[in-house]
Design an enzyme around this catalytic site. Structure first.
Site, PDB file in Angstrom:
ATOM      1  CB  SER A 270      -0.903   0.005   1.246  1.00 24.17           C
ATOM      2  OG  SER A 270      -1.492   1.267   1.454  1.00 24.17           O
ATOM      3  CE  LYS A 271      -1.032   5.516  -4.798  1.00 25.74           C
ATOM      4  NZ  LYS A 271      -1.813   6.641  -5.347  1.00 25.74           N
ATOM      5  NE  ARG A 272      -4.260   5.369   2.965  1.00 25.61           N
ATOM      6  CZ  ARG A 272      -4.740   5.046   1.772  1.00 25.61           C
ATOM      7  NH1 ARG A 272      -4.344   3.938   1.185  1.00 25.61           N
ATOM      8  NH2 ARG A 272      -5.622   5.806   1.163  1.00 25.61           N
ATOM      9  CG  ASP A 273       2.118  -1.029   3.533  1.00 24.65           C
ATOM     10  OD1 ASP A 273       1.338  -0.885   4.486  1.00 24.65           O
ATOM     11  OD2 ASP A 273       1.986  -1.921   2.679  1.00 24.65           O
TER      12      ASP A 273
END
Length: 504
Positions: A270-273
């Site tokens: 994910s982009k948020r990882d």
């Protein structure tokens, strides 16, 4: 090859290869996006072709100039250069979609004139109602109702105040192409309906602008993520129309790279990882050589028994046909290990200079360092280059050399043996006998070995552990005797005595 493959598919190779990187400037650059840029760049450099960098910035609600600048910063830091595009210009400017609206309008007119695109007035409610009446599932969507509207019907809709959307007339046959990575792929006839290319009101959609830009810029190879593979059918249909209308004279080849998974499970990274945040990886201390090397391994390998290689070796070996279609997994430990290998390849002076921003951020040195700080750094850097994996470790490993007072880590104090005080006192006595001018690592080692190993009968680990804590405040530090030489006799003795006082 299947007869259904468009005979106009390009055969471009070598210097005729033209690839592109065309991100939307939303949010921070992430690993998946950069891997796309890297593979396109590596293929262009390997073939002698060109990389075009354009920006798809037509979503005013999400796109930002800050994100655009971060994209440029990311590519510049990684030394992924491009031949045409934003910041550089070229024969197909402008390279920002927000500045190409007139171009899209002109292409739309040509497709309308050729009969490939038609006006569509159906609303979502009307489409649902017709599907229900015909016994078709609503999820099948548009039913191609407006394909053959008469001029009178169109005029009637306009009289109601309706504005048309524009849809592409999808071919009524299978669409087949040979994926550069996955082999032959076929989209059966009827698997998707005529689709909107320009909304009512004139907004051109991604499904239109992206292939149109590729066509006008002469892109020969479209290399992108596996998640975009379903849209390839629509691109093939639109490309056929663009060829028929004389907008272009070939169809590009497509290659879809594997997904990048997180460290656990089977979910896309994910982009948020944290692992996906390119700038966070840089902040931790990845160098561009190490990160470029690791990202290239997310779907490709230079050899079965080799993971570490240079930028030039990557370019010489990379071929998009060698990319593995199976998902790749981001492995933080492997990434750090490869980064450490590249750190060790740096010239000592280069390595020392790259430590400065991290030491400065920790408040340890000026930027640029003072003459005294630079001298200490030049002497200390070789002591840690062999054991460092991330430049961000610099403040922990070298901070004690730039601070007057030592801060003792809690785990370091817990590691001290019961006789730590005795060891420290004996060490002070031994070091006092070493001449100031002869206070070298070799002399320090000789004096301490005589006092602690020969004199007290201690094993080296027990003997030198308390000294390491006294000098650096940590259990892990650069080599002890060399660190003491850098600190000098007076400061080394003072630090040993300070820990004695602290313990008492």
């Amino acid at each position: 090859m299947s007869a259904a493959i468009d005979p106009r598919t390009t055969t471009a190779s070598g210097t005729d290869v033209r690839v592109r990187f065309c991100p939307s400037p939303t949010g921070l650059p992430h690993v998946g996006m950069v891997r796309t840029a890297l593979y396109n760049w590596a293929y262009a450099r390997h073939t002698g072709g060109k990389l075009i960098f354009r920006v798809e910035d037509t979503d005013a609600a999400r796109d930002s100039e800050e994100s655009y600048r971060q994209l440029v910063d990311a590519l510049t830091w990684l030394e992924i250069d491009w031949d045409e595009g934003v910041e550089k210009g070229g024969p197909h400017a402008p390279y920002r979609q927000s500045q190409r609206r007139e171009i899209y309008a002109e292409v739309l007119e040509r497709l309308i004139a050729s009969g490939a695109v038609y006006e569509s007035y159906s609303t979502a409610e009307e489409i649902d109602a017709r599907n229900e009446a015909a016994g078709r599932a609503k999820q099948l969507g548009y039913d191609n109702f407006d394909r053959d509207l008469t001029d009178e019907q169109k005029a009637a809709f306009r009289a109601e105040g309706r504005e048309p959307a524009y849809r592409l007339r999808v071919p009524d046959h299978d669409l087949t192409y040979v994926d550069l990575i996955r082999g032959e792929v076929t989209f059966p006839a009827g698997s998707f309906p005529d689709f909107v290319v320009v909304r009512a009101g004139g907004q051109a959609l991604y499904t239109f602008t992206n292939p149109v830009d590729d066509a006008l810029m002469g892109i020969t190879h479209v290399i992108r993520g596996e998640d975009l593979m379903p849209s390839t059918a629509r691109q093939l249909a639109l490309y056929a129309a663009l060829n028929d209308a004389g907008v272009t004279d070939f169809v590009p080849r497509f290659g879809h790279m594997p997904l990048v998974l997180g460290e656990t499970g089977n979910k896309k990274l994910s982009k948020r990882d944290p692992q996906a945040d390119l700038f966070l990886l840089r902040e931790k201390g990845f160098i561009h050589e190490g990160l470029l090397n690791y990202l290239s391994l997310l779907g490709w390998s230079i050899a079965a028994d080799r993971d570490v290689f240079s930028r030039d070796e990557l370019v010489a070996a990379f071929d998009i046909a060698d990319v593995n279609p199976n998902p790749a997994r981001f492995d933080q430990k492997k990434a750090e290990s490869i980064n450490g290998d590249h750190i060790r390849m740096l010239e000592p002076a280069d390595f020392a200079s790259r430590l400065v921003p991290y030491l400065h951020a920790a408040g340890l040195v000026a930027n640029p360092p003072t003459a005294a700080q630079q001298a200490t750094l030049d002497a200390a850097a070789p002591l840690v280059q062999e054991r460092m994996q991330l430049l961000g470790e610099a403040s922990g490993l070298l901070g004690f050399l730039f601070r007057d007072e030592v801060a003792y880590d809690e785990d370091a104090l817990k590691s001290l043996p019961a006789n730590a005080g005795e060891v420290l006192v004996a060490s002070v006595g031994a070091l006092e006998l070493v001449p100031e001018q002869g206070f070298t690592a070799a002399a320090v080692q000789e004096a301490l070995a005589g006092a602690l190993i020969d004199g007290l009968g201690l094993k080296p680990r027990v003997a030198y552990g308390p000294l390491r804590v006294a000098v650096s405040g940590r259990r892990v530090s650069p080599p002890l005797f060399e660190s003491m030489e850098l600190l000098g006799k007076a400061e080394s003795v003072r630090r040993l005595g300070a820990l004695v006082q602290y313990l008492s």
